[in-house]
Design a protein around this motif. Structure first.
Motif, PDB file in Angstrom:
ATOM      1  N   THR A 115      24.593   4.870  -0.341  1.00 50.78           N
ATOM      2  CA  THR A 115      23.328   4.994  -1.054  1.00 50.78           C
ATOM      3  C   THR A 115      22.213   5.109  -0.025  1.00 50.78           C
ATOM      4  N   ILE A 116      21.401   6.133  -0.149  1.00 49.77           N
ATOM      5  CA  ILE A 116      20.315   6.390   0.797  1.00 49.77           C
ATOM      6  C   ILE A 116      19.259   5.295   0.670  1.00 49.77           C
ATOM      7  N   GLN A 117      18.895   4.727   1.810  1.00 47.62           N
ATOM      8  CA  GLN A 117      17.869   3.688   1.860  1.00 47.62           C
ATOM      9  C   GLN A 117      16.495   4.320   2.066  1.00 47.62           C
ATOM     10  N   SER A 118      15.445   3.554   1.784  1.00 44.23           N
ATOM     11  CA  SER A 118      14.072   4.032   1.969  1.00 44.23           C
ATOM     12  C   SER A 118      13.849   4.382   3.439  1.00 44.23           C
ATOM     13  N   GLY A 119      13.351   5.561   3.701  1.00 40.41           N
ATOM     14  CA  GLY A 119      13.070   6.017   5.060  1.00 40.41           C
ATOM     15  C   GLY A 119      14.270   6.605   5.781  1.00 40.41           C
ATOM     16  N   GLN A 120      15.435   6.609   5.164  1.00 36.45           N
ATOM     17  CA  GLN A 120      16.645   7.123   5.805  1.00 36.45           C
ATOM     18  C   GLN A 120      16.760   8.623   5.571  1.00 36.45           C
ATOM     19  N   SER A 121      17.172   9.344   6.602  1.00 36.01           N
ATOM     20  CA  SER A 121      17.368  10.787   6.493  1.00 36.01           C
ATOM     21  C   SER A 121      18.852  11.101   6.654  1.00 36.01           C
ATOM     22  N   LEU A 122      19.207  12.334   6.370  1.00 36.58           N
ATOM     23  CA  LEU A 122      20.596  12.742   6.567  1.00 36.58           C
ATOM     24  C   LEU A 122      20.967  12.715   8.044  1.00 36.58           C
ATOM     25  N   TRP A 123      20.009  12.978   8.893  1.00 37.57           N
ATOM     26  CA  TRP A 123      20.268  12.948  10.337  1.00 37.57           C
ATOM     27  C   TRP A 123      20.670  11.530  10.755  1.00 37.57           C
ATOM     28  N   ALA A 170      24.101  10.765   9.377  1.00 38.27           N
ATOM     29  CA  ALA A 170      25.145  11.462  10.142  1.00 38.27           C
ATOM     30  C   ALA A 170      25.418  10.743  11.458  1.00 38.27           C
ATOM     31  N   GLU A 171      24.376  10.271  12.119  1.00 38.03           N
ATOM     32  CA  GLU A 171      24.570   9.541  13.376  1.00 38.03           C
ATOM     33  C   GLU A 171      25.259   8.202  13.138  1.00 38.03           C
ATOM     34  N   ASP A 172      24.986   7.560  11.995  1.00 38.61           N
ATOM     35  CA  ASP A 172      25.603   6.260  11.697  1.00 38.61           C
ATOM     36  C   ASP A 172      27.079   6.395  11.357  1.00 38.61           C
ATOM     37  N   ILE A 173      27.436   7.406  10.561  1.00 36.40           N
ATOM     38  CA  ILE A 173      28.825   7.498  10.098  1.00 36.40           C
ATOM     39  C   ILE A 173      29.739   8.234  11.073  1.00 36.40           C
ATOM     40  N   ALA A 174      29.177   9.082  11.928  1.00 34.89           N
ATOM     41  CA  ALA A 174      29.993   9.820  12.896  1.00 34.89           C
ATOM     42  C   ALA A 174      29.222   9.940  14.213  1.00 34.89           C
ATOM     43  N   PRO A 175      29.159   8.845  14.974  1.00 29.98           N
ATOM     44  CA  PRO A 175      28.338   8.858  16.182  1.00 29.98           C
ATOM     45  C   PRO A 175      28.818   9.824  17.265  1.00 29.98           C
ATOM     46  N   THR A 176      30.092  10.202  17.254  1.00 29.48           N
ATOM     47  CA  THR A 176      30.601  11.104  18.291  1.00 29.48           C
ATOM     48  C   THR A 176      30.578  12.571  17.867  1.00 29.48           C
ATOM     49  N   SER A 177      30.240  12.849  16.619  1.00 23.96           N
ATOM     50  CA  SER A 177      30.206  14.233  16.115  1.00 23.96           C
ATOM     51  C   SER A 177      28.803  14.793  16.198  1.00 23.96           C
ATOM     52  N   VAL A 236      27.915  17.356  10.558  1.00 27.16           N
ATOM     53  CA  VAL A 236      28.126  16.301   9.568  1.00 27.16           C
ATOM     54  C   VAL A 236      27.179  16.501   8.386  1.00 27.16           C
ATOM     55  N   ILE A 237      25.908  16.834   8.670  1.00 31.47           N
ATOM     56  CA  ILE A 237      24.923  17.089   7.605  1.00 31.47           C
ATOM     57  C   ILE A 237      25.378  18.261   6.747  1.00 31.47           C
ATOM     58  N   GLN A 270      19.535   7.608  -3.739  1.00 33.43           N
ATOM     59  CA  GLN A 270      20.481   8.690  -4.027  1.00 33.43           C
ATOM     60  C   GLN A 270      21.854   8.304  -3.487  1.00 33.43           C
ATOM     61  N   ARG A 271      22.887   8.516  -4.283  1.00 32.84           N
ATOM     62  CA  ARG A 271      24.254   8.181  -3.909  1.00 32.84           C
ATOM     63  C   ARG A 271      24.971   9.442  -3.464  1.00 32.84           C
ATOM     64  N   LEU A 272      25.539   9.411  -2.272  1.00 30.59           N
ATOM     65  CA  LEU A 272      26.193  10.589  -1.710  1.00 30.59           C
ATOM     66  C   LEU A 272      27.644  10.280  -1.355  1.00 30.59           C
ATOM     67  N   ALA A 273      28.511  11.252  -1.620  1.00 27.04           N
ATOM     68  CA  ALA A 273      29.905  11.168  -1.199  1.00 27.04           C
ATOM     69  C   ALA A 273      29.969  11.567   0.269  1.00 27.04           C
ATOM     70  N   LEU A 274      30.840  10.881   1.014  1.00 20.42           N
ATOM     71  CA  LEU A 274      31.000  11.180   2.440  1.00 20.42           C
ATOM     72  C   LEU A 274      32.327  11.872   2.687  1.00 20.42           C
ATOM     73  N   PRO A 275      32.339  12.855   3.568  1.00 20.25           N
ATOM     74  CA  PRO A 275      33.601  13.521   3.896  1.00 20.25           C
ATOM     75  C   PRO A 275      34.563  12.531   4.562  1.00 20.25           C
ATOM     76  N   ASN A 276      35.844  12.656   4.277  1.00 26.05           N
ATOM     77  CA  ASN A 276      36.851  11.736   4.842  1.00 26.05           C
ATOM     78  C   ASN A 276      37.262  12.113   6.248  1.00 26.05           C
ATOM     79  N   ASP A 277      37.022  13.331   6.665  1.00 22.71           N
ATOM     80  CA  ASP A 277      37.524  13.788   7.956  1.00 22.71           C
ATOM     81  C   ASP A 277      36.567  13.520   9.105  1.00 22.71           C
ATOM     82  N   LEU A 278      35.748  12.524   9.008  1.00 22.24           N
ATOM     83  CA  LEU A 278      34.799  12.212  10.087  1.00 22.24           C
ATOM     84  C   LEU A 278      35.374  11.206  11.049  1.00 22.24           C
TER      85      LEU A 278
END
Length: 118
Positions: free
Chosen positions: A68-76, A79-86, A91-92, A110-118
């Protein structure tokens, strides 16, 4: 002596046809169409939810993790939080494609599904 009803005359026993007026046909058609429209709407709305919940590829069901997207959080940031090496751009692009987002803008809550292949 003549009466209105004579016992010797045969009575007509033919079938009468049901005749609907234009308004009657509209009402009858509307009543028949309401459940069909409701069912189609339910399938359309739940179909999108079911597509986001899981995906079937080659007979294998894939479940997704959600965030779930938090206040002030962006997709960038996400993406850095869920896949720091990608690469965050890749990822976006996967998140936008998976969730069928019109752009890379997201809203708090907003609730977003995350890809499993990260």
């Amino acid at each position: 002596m003549s009466t209105a009803f004579e016992l010797n005359t045969p009575m007509a026993t033919g079938r009468t046809r049901l005749r609907l007026t234009r308004r009657g046909r509209v009402v009858f058609t509307s009543l028949a169409a309401v459940p069909l429209v409701a069912a189609a709407l339910a399938v359309a709305l739940n179909g999108g939810i079911a597509a986001a919940e899981s995906s079937t590829v080659g007979g294998v069901v894939t479940a997704f993790d959600y965030v779930t997207i938090q206040s002030g959080q962006s997709l960038w940031q996400l993406a850095e939080d869920i896949a720091p090496t990608s690469d965050p751009r890749e990822v976006i692009a996967e998140i936008v494609n998976l969730n069928q987002l019109p752009s890379d803008s997201v809203q708090p809550g907003q609730r977003l599904a995350l890809p499993n292949d990260l």
